[in-house]
Motif scaffolding. Structure first.
Motif, PDB file in Angstrom:
ATOM      1  N   ILE A   5       0.846  -1.185   0.000  1.00  0.00           N
ATOM      2  CA  ILE A   5       0.000   0.000   0.000  1.00  0.00           C
ATOM      3  C   ILE A   5       0.888   1.243   0.000  1.00  0.00           C
ATOM      4  O   ILE A   5       1.829   1.349   0.781  1.00  0.00           O
ATOM      5  CB  ILE A   5      -1.033  -0.022   1.161  1.00  0.00           C
ATOM      6  CG1 ILE A   5      -2.034   1.127   1.019  1.00  0.00           C
ATOM      7  CG2 ILE A   5      -0.363  -0.009   2.525  1.00  0.00           C
ATOM      8  CD1 ILE A   5      -3.320   0.917   1.830  1.00  0.00           C
ATOM      9  N   GLY A   7       0.933   5.688  -0.747  1.00  0.00           N
ATOM     10  CA  GLY A   7       0.132   6.915  -0.840  1.00  0.00           C
ATOM     11  C   GLY A   7       0.851   8.010  -0.103  1.00  0.00           C
ATOM     12  O   GLY A   7       1.669   7.731   0.775  1.00  0.00           O
ATOM     13  N   SER A  11      -3.070  10.478   3.251  1.00  0.00           N
ATOM     14  CA  SER A  11      -3.984   9.786   2.344  1.00  0.00           C
ATOM     15  C   SER A  11      -4.880   8.808   3.091  1.00  0.00           C
ATOM     16  O   SER A  11      -5.828   8.276   2.524  1.00  0.00           O
ATOM     17  CB  SER A  11      -3.188   9.031   1.272  1.00  0.00           C
ATOM     18  OG  SER A  11      -2.341   8.064   1.869  1.00  0.00           O
ATOM     19  N   LYS A  13      -3.752   5.973   4.385  1.00  0.00           N
ATOM     20  CA  LYS A  13      -3.341   4.596   4.094  1.00  0.00           C
ATOM     21  C   LYS A  13      -3.121   3.762   5.355  1.00  0.00           C
ATOM     22  O   LYS A  13      -3.312   2.562   5.329  1.00  0.00           O
ATOM     23  CB  LYS A  13      -2.121   4.551   3.173  1.00  0.00           C
ATOM     24  CG  LYS A  13      -0.841   5.112   3.743  1.00  0.00           C
ATOM     25  CD  LYS A  13       0.288   4.910   2.759  1.00  0.00           C
ATOM     26  CE  LYS A  13       1.625   5.343   3.332  1.00  0.00           C
ATOM     27  NZ  LYS A  13       1.676   6.738   3.831  1.00  0.00           N
ATOM     28  N   ASP A  14      -2.776   4.415   6.472  1.00  0.00           N
ATOM     29  CA  ASP A  14      -2.590   3.666   7.723  1.00  0.00           C
ATOM     30  C   ASP A  14      -3.905   3.047   8.192  1.00  0.00           C
ATOM     31  O   ASP A  14      -3.945   1.895   8.612  1.00  0.00           O
ATOM     32  CB  ASP A  14      -2.036   4.572   8.841  1.00  0.00           C
ATOM     33  CG  ASP A  14      -0.638   5.084   8.495  1.00  0.00           C
ATOM     34  OD1 ASP A  14      -0.036   4.541   7.547  1.00  0.00           O
ATOM     35  OD2 ASP A  14      -0.176   6.029   9.151  1.00  0.00           O
ATOM     36  N   GLN A  16      -6.497   2.367   6.292  1.00  0.00           N
ATOM     37  CA  GLN A  16      -6.884   1.320   5.342  1.00  0.00           C
ATOM     38  C   GLN A  16      -6.068   0.049   5.581  1.00  0.00           C
ATOM     39  O   GLN A  16      -6.592  -1.061   5.491  1.00  0.00           O
ATOM     40  CB  GLN A  16      -6.689   1.814   3.892  1.00  0.00           C
ATOM     41  CG  GLN A  16      -7.579   2.996   3.516  1.00  0.00           C
ATOM     42  CD  GLN A  16      -9.063   2.703   3.622  1.00  0.00           C
ATOM     43  OE1 GLN A  16      -9.514   1.581   3.374  1.00  0.00           O
ATOM     44  NE2 GLN A  16      -9.842   3.703   4.009  1.00  0.00           N
ATOM     45  N   THR A  17      -4.787   0.222   5.903  1.00  0.00           N
ATOM     46  CA  THR A  17      -3.925  -0.932   6.171  1.00  0.00           C
ATOM     47  C   THR A  17      -4.457  -1.712   7.365  1.00  0.00           C
ATOM     48  O   THR A  17      -4.541  -2.941   7.344  1.00  0.00           O
ATOM     49  CB  THR A  17      -2.482  -0.455   6.472  1.00  0.00           C
ATOM     50  OG1 THR A  17      -2.014   0.295   5.369  1.00  0.00           O
ATOM     51  CG2 THR A  17      -1.542  -1.623   6.720  1.00  0.00           C
ATOM     52  N   GLU A  85       3.754  -1.762   4.099  1.00  0.00           N
ATOM     53  CA  GLU A  85       3.290  -0.387   4.240  1.00  0.00           C
ATOM     54  C   GLU A  85       4.373   0.617   3.840  1.00  0.00           C
ATOM     55  O   GLU A  85       5.437   0.656   4.437  1.00  0.00           O
ATOM     56  CB  GLU A  85       2.953  -0.102   5.704  1.00  0.00           C
ATOM     57  CG  GLU A  85       2.013  -1.086   6.324  1.00  0.00           C
ATOM     58  CD  GLU A  85       1.754  -0.736   7.780  1.00  0.00           C
ATOM     59  OE1 GLU A  85       1.984  -1.612   8.638  1.00  0.00           O
ATOM     60  OE2 GLU A  85       1.347   0.403   8.059  1.00  0.00           O
ATOM     61  N   TYR A 113      -2.659   2.008  -4.502  1.00  0.00           N
ATOM     62  CA  TYR A 113      -2.217   3.406  -4.439  1.00  0.00           C
ATOM     63  C   TYR A 113      -3.398   4.266  -4.015  1.00  0.00           C
ATOM     64  O   TYR A 113      -4.375   4.394  -4.741  1.00  0.00           O
ATOM     65  CB  TYR A 113      -1.674   3.827  -5.810  1.00  0.00           C
ATOM     66  CG  TYR A 113      -1.388   5.300  -5.977  1.00  0.00           C
ATOM     67  CD1 TYR A 113      -0.941   6.082  -4.916  1.00  0.00           C
ATOM     68  CD2 TYR A 113      -1.554   5.915  -7.222  1.00  0.00           C
ATOM     69  CE1 TYR A 113      -0.677   7.433  -5.086  1.00  0.00           C
ATOM     70  CE2 TYR A 113      -1.278   7.267  -7.407  1.00  0.00           C
ATOM     71  CZ  TYR A 113      -0.849   8.016  -6.333  1.00  0.00           C
ATOM     72  OH  TYR A 113      -0.596   9.356  -6.496  1.00  0.00           O
ATOM     73  N   VAL A 114      -3.306   4.806  -2.808  1.00  0.00           N
ATOM     74  CA  VAL A 114      -4.361   5.692  -2.311  1.00  0.00           C
ATOM     75  C   VAL A 114      -3.982   7.112  -2.740  1.00  0.00           C
ATOM     76  O   VAL A 114      -3.035   7.697  -2.227  1.00  0.00           O
ATOM     77  CB  VAL A 114      -4.521   5.599  -0.775  1.00  0.00           C
ATOM     78  CG1 VAL A 114      -5.718   6.409  -0.318  1.00  0.00           C
ATOM     79  CG2 VAL A 114      -4.635   4.149  -0.321  1.00  0.00           C
ATOM     80  N   GLY A 198      -8.585   8.561  -2.646  1.00  0.00           N
ATOM     81  CA  GLY A 198      -8.535   8.706  -1.193  1.00  0.00           C
ATOM     82  C   GLY A 198      -9.343   9.872  -0.657  1.00  0.00           C
ATOM     83  O   GLY A 198      -9.446  10.063   0.557  1.00  0.00           O
TER      84      GLY A 198
END
Ligand SMILES: [Zn+2]
Length: 217
Positions: A5, A7, A11, A13-14, A16-17, A85, A113-114, A198
């Protein structure tokens, strides 16, 4: 299923992860955290990393990153699915990363890709303030109305981290553009890239990712 992941900062991404790891029982591999962990150990490798990060203040070279990643990957069973990550962040890292992953007998199924715009990143991060005293993160418009207030928990002074000022954020975004966008293009060529917008609610972003992961389950 192995995922990457990527971004820019802000974004989401944390988050979402975390949601993906929970849903698919993925092991999270965050190179930054892992390097810090190894650097604490009194081993030749640990001392070498410590030297780069804390004494020379330099980037850890790719050769060491590859070794560390190899150790991390060897510590999981082959069946364990992984989410990487924020790595690889540069083309140089992508080279060692692809090698270390394939040497461990795995393959990357998708690179998520966020994507958020520069304006949105600046907007999101500029809302973030912290209490100087208790270090609590305070979101302007949610936890506090203005940075002129004092901390709702401890009455401490509210400040902005140097890293969160618009100039520093823009500088970091430029690095992302120059260094990480080529990595994203690299995986696009391999038809592994999945791009999600995102700039939606956390739930919508997650739904978007799940829809694109359907074909690999
Ligand atoms: Zn406080």
């Amino acid at each position: 299923m192995n995922l990457v992941i990527l971004g820019p900062q802000g974004s989401g991404k944390d988050t979402q992860t975390e949601m993906l790891a929970k849903k698919f029982n993925l092991e999270r591999v965050n190179m930054g955290n892992f390097l810090r962990e190894v650097a604490k150990q009194d081993t030749p490798l640990g001392r070498e990393i410590y030297q780069y990060q804390n004494v020379a203040g330099a980037m850890v070279p790719s050769r060491i990153l590859k070794e560390v990643l190899g150790i991390k990957l060897a510590s999981f069973s082959r069946e364990q699915s992984i989410i990487f990550e924020g790595v690889p962040r540069t083309m140089d890292q992508a080279e060692y990363f692809d090698k270390a992953v394939s040497e461990s007998g795995r393959k990357i199924d998708k690179v998520i890709y966020v994507n958020i715009s520069e304006e949105e990143t600046v907007k999101r991060i500029s809302k973030r303030w912290i209490c100087e005293k208790c270090k609590k993160v305070l979101i302007k418009g949610k936890d506090i109305k203005s940075e002129k207030e004092s901390c709702p928990d401890c009455q401490g002074k509210i400040i902005q981290r140097i890293d969160d000022t618009p100039e520093v954020i823009r500088k970091r975004l430029k690095v992302f553009q120059n260094e990480t966008i080529p990595v994203i293009e690299h995986y696009k060529k391999q038809e592994k890239l999945t791009e999600v917008n995102g700039e939606q609610t956390i739930e919508k972003v997650f739904e978007g990712i799940l829809a694109k992961l359907k074909d690999i389950e």
